[in-house]
Structures are given as structure tokens and as C-alpha cells.
Design an enzyme around this catalytic site. Sequence first.
Site, PDB file in Angstrom:
ATOM      1  N   ARG A  52       0.839  -1.208   0.000  1.00 55.21           N
ATOM      2  CA  ARG A  52       0.000   0.000   0.000  1.00 55.21           C
ATOM      3  C   ARG A  52       0.871   1.255   0.000  1.00 55.21           C
ATOM      4  O   ARG A  52       0.554   2.243  -0.663  1.00 55.21           O
ATOM      5  CB  ARG A  52      -0.955  -0.015   1.202  1.00 55.21           C
ATOM      6  CG  ARG A  52      -2.020   1.061   1.113  1.00 55.21           C
ATOM      7  CD  ARG A  52      -3.104   0.906   2.161  1.00 55.21           C
ATOM      8  NE  ARG A  52      -2.597   1.090   3.511  1.00 55.21           N
ATOM      9  CZ  ARG A  52      -3.302   0.881   4.622  1.00 55.21           C
ATOM     10  NH1 ARG A  52      -4.544   0.456   4.541  1.00 55.21           N
ATOM     11  NH2 ARG A  52      -2.763   1.070   5.809  1.00 55.21           N
ATOM     12  N   LYS A 151      -2.689   6.948   1.158  1.00 57.73           N
ATOM     13  CA  LYS A 151      -2.365   7.264   2.558  1.00 57.73           C
ATOM     14  C   LYS A 151      -1.271   8.345   2.550  1.00 57.73           C
ATOM     15  O   LYS A 151      -0.084   8.069   2.731  1.00 57.73           O
ATOM     16  CB  LYS A 151      -1.924   6.005   3.298  1.00 57.73           C
ATOM     17  CG  LYS A 151      -2.142   6.099   4.806  1.00 57.73           C
ATOM     18  CD  LYS A 151      -2.201   4.742   5.456  1.00 57.73           C
ATOM     19  CE  LYS A 151      -2.065   4.826   6.956  1.00 57.73           C
ATOM     20  NZ  LYS A 151      -3.098   5.579   7.652  1.00 57.73           N
TER      21      LYS A 151
HETATM   22  N1  PXG Z   1      -9.096   4.807   7.277  1.00 56.08           N
HETATM   23  C1  PXG Z   1      -8.151   5.739   7.465  1.00 56.08           C
HETATM   24  C2  PXG Z   1      -8.411   7.128   7.014  1.00 56.08           C
HETATM   25  C3  PXG Z   1      -6.945   5.397   8.085  1.00 56.08           C
HETATM   26  O1  PXG Z   1      -5.994   6.315   8.264  1.00 56.08           O
HETATM   27  C4  PXG Z   1      -7.766   3.127   8.307  1.00 56.08           C
HETATM   28  C5  PXG Z   1      -8.925   3.526   7.666  1.00 56.08           C
HETATM   29  C6  PXG Z   1      -7.597   1.688   8.687  1.00 56.08           C
HETATM   30  O2  PXG Z   1      -6.629   1.057   7.864  1.00 56.08           O
HETATM   31  P1  PXG Z   1      -5.713  -0.130   8.369  1.00 56.08           P
HETATM   32  O3  PXG Z   1      -4.912  -0.494   7.182  1.00 56.08           O
HETATM   33  O4  PXG Z   1      -4.874   0.367   9.516  1.00 56.08           O
HETATM   34  O5  PXG Z   1      -6.637  -1.216   8.785  1.00 56.08           O
HETATM   35  C7  PXG Z   1      -6.740   4.058   8.505  1.00 56.08           C
HETATM   36  C8  PXG Z   1      -5.473   3.680   9.173  1.00 56.08           C
HETATM   37  C9  PXG Z   1      -3.127   6.396  14.160  1.00 56.08           C
HETATM   38  C10 PXG Z   1      -3.270   5.319  13.166  1.00 56.08           C
HETATM   39  O6  PXG Z   1      -2.007   6.570  14.668  1.00 56.08           O
HETATM   40  C11 PXG Z   1      -4.181   5.419  12.125  1.00 56.08           C
HETATM   41  C12 PXG Z   1      -4.269   4.407  11.185  1.00 56.08           C
HETATM   42  C13 PXG Z   1      -3.492   3.301  11.275  1.00 56.08           C
HETATM   43  C14 PXG Z   1      -2.583   3.198  12.316  1.00 56.08           C
HETATM   44  C15 PXG Z   1      -2.470   4.217  13.274  1.00 56.08           C
HETATM   45  O7  PXG Z   1      -4.119   7.077  14.453  1.00 56.08           O
HETATM   46  N2  PXG Z   1      -5.156   4.588  10.185  1.00 56.08           N
END
Ligand code: PXG
Length: 292
Positions: A52, A151
Site C-alpha cells: 500500500r 495514505k
Molecule cells: N481509514 C483511514 C483514514 C486510516 O488512516 C484506516 C482507515 C484503517 O486502515 P488499516 O490499514 O490500519 O486497517 C486508517 C489507518 C493512528 C493510526 O495513529 C491510524 C491508522 C493506522 C494506524 C495508526 O491514528 N489509520
Amino acid sequence: MGLLVYLNGKMVPEEEAKISIFDHAVLYGDGVFEGLRSYNGKIFKLDEHLERLYISAKAIMLKIPLEFSEMRKAVIETVKVNNLKDSYIRIVVTRGIGDLGLDPTICKNQSVFIIASKLQLYSESFYEKGLEIVTVPTRRNLCESLNPAIKSLNYLNNILAKIEAMNCGAMEGLMLNNEGYISECTGENVFIIKKKKVFTPPVYAGTLPGITREVVIEIVKNMGLEVKEMLLTRYDLYSCDECFITGTAAEIMPVTCVDKRIIGEGKQGPITKKIRESFRRLVDTEGVPVYE
Ligand code: PXG
């Protein structure tokens, strides 16, 4: 904390890990990142997160100055030198140093840094009780402007939503896309369960293709339940039996109140509980070992 941080090929003490104020990541939020976790010395879905990262970079025409295999090694090494078993890992790639203009083609020295740190966990009682979320006024970025599938380091859309949710006394904000359909929360994907069927918005509704989302879809299928990617409205959430959000940090978090409507019995639902148990078994057994 005394962490060692990977910065452009070297492990440096955290207080010495610095990038230029002329880096376009600082000036414009120009760059990409990933957030991963290790569980008991094994990095969960490492290759999926790296894929990703490289796709996000490609989408914004950012050349990552490391090969995939070098990046993989650097991530493992960063966890190792900090002697961590359960950790939160952040990979950041910046556009690099430029001048006070948008043009990314003049940027030299893309920076890569990797932080592996201790985890800030939500307490177990949160998972039992579930979260209260509210719909926020700020709409998720249009896929045609800044696609939420990327991202990128430009997270103001999500940060504004987080501020609005917190202003309402909720910990998470539910974001709608420009057409009023559910997209996702500020850092988590959304799922609902209705009559034993599981639903989640499709990526084209304006969501990040979450790695945890993918894992949950597989778990649900293996449980013999139907899972459907479908456009959802707020009404679908208000009228569902169970709701939860997924992300690397929050894992699988039950949602028990949406815009003051109590979901189910106001606590973690039975199917959500089973999905969480399967998820726990997966993270305990799978993953790329750090200490071998
Ligand atoms: N939507 C958004 C906008 C994100 O930033 C997810 C969904 C979930 O994706 P994953 O691949 O993690 O299942 C994310 C991921 C933090 C933090 O520090 C945020 C994410 C991942 C890890 C840590 O707030 N966001």
C-alpha cells in the site's frame, strides 16, 4: 523513551532524528506513510502495508529511494534495535527538500524514516462497552480530488473531522462522502451487521482500503457469514444490530452509539465478539518474525 529511529539508512537516537524545514512534507504535507503493528515479535501484514505504501507513492509520483526488500529489512531492523515485541510502527516517505514552490520535480533527497514505538492501547473496558461516534459536518475528500485510498501525509480532512467529533464529546467521527453515503471514520473503516449479514462501504465510497478491513472480510467469510461491500446511509447504521470500526491502531472496536442512537443492546454484540476472537488468534499466530 530513548528510541532509535531509522532515518535515511541510519539508526539514530530519536532526539537527533530531524528533517529539513524545506522538506515539502513540512511545507505542503507532500509524502506518504503507513502505520503497522508487531504482535509478540511478529510484524502483522508487513508486505500488505508495504504494498500500500508503494502504491500510495506511485499515485502521487513519489519515488521511494529504497527497493521493496530494503524497506522490508529496514522495518524489521527498526523493531529489532529497539528490542520491541508489541509495537506500533510508522513508516514515512517525504517528497524531500525543495524551495518555496509547489513543484515536486525539483525536490531532492526524499527522506525515509521509520519509528517503532511502544503501543498506546485502548483499555479492554472500551472494547466491552464500545465507542460512541457522531456524524461530522466535514465530508471525506472526493475520490476525484485527493483520493482517500492514498495514505498521504495530508491528513487535514481527517483531523478536521476528529476535531468536530471531539467538540461533540465523541471519540470518533463518522465521515460521509459528498453524496451523503458513509465513507469511514477518521482513521478506521466501518462495518455493520444486520440480520447476521455483514456490510461495509466499498472503497469507491471514499475509504482507505484498510488492511484490517481486508482481514475482517476474510474472517467473516470463514465464519460462513455473508459479507457485502455496499453503499450505506446513516439510517443503515441507526437500524443495524451491531456496528464496529477497524484499523491497525484500534483493531476491531465495537460501536454502541451513533448520533445518540443506541446500537443493539448498547454493548459489544455477539458476532463482533466472535470476529474479535478470530482476529486475536490471527495476530497471535501470523506475521513476519523479527527475531530470527
Ligand atoms: N481509514 C483511514 C483514514 C486510516 O488512516 C484506516 C482507515 C484503517 O486502515 P488499516 O490499514 O490500519 O486497517 C486508517 C489507518 C493512528 C493510526 O495513529 C491510524 C491508522 C493506522 C494506524 C495508526 O491514528 N489509520
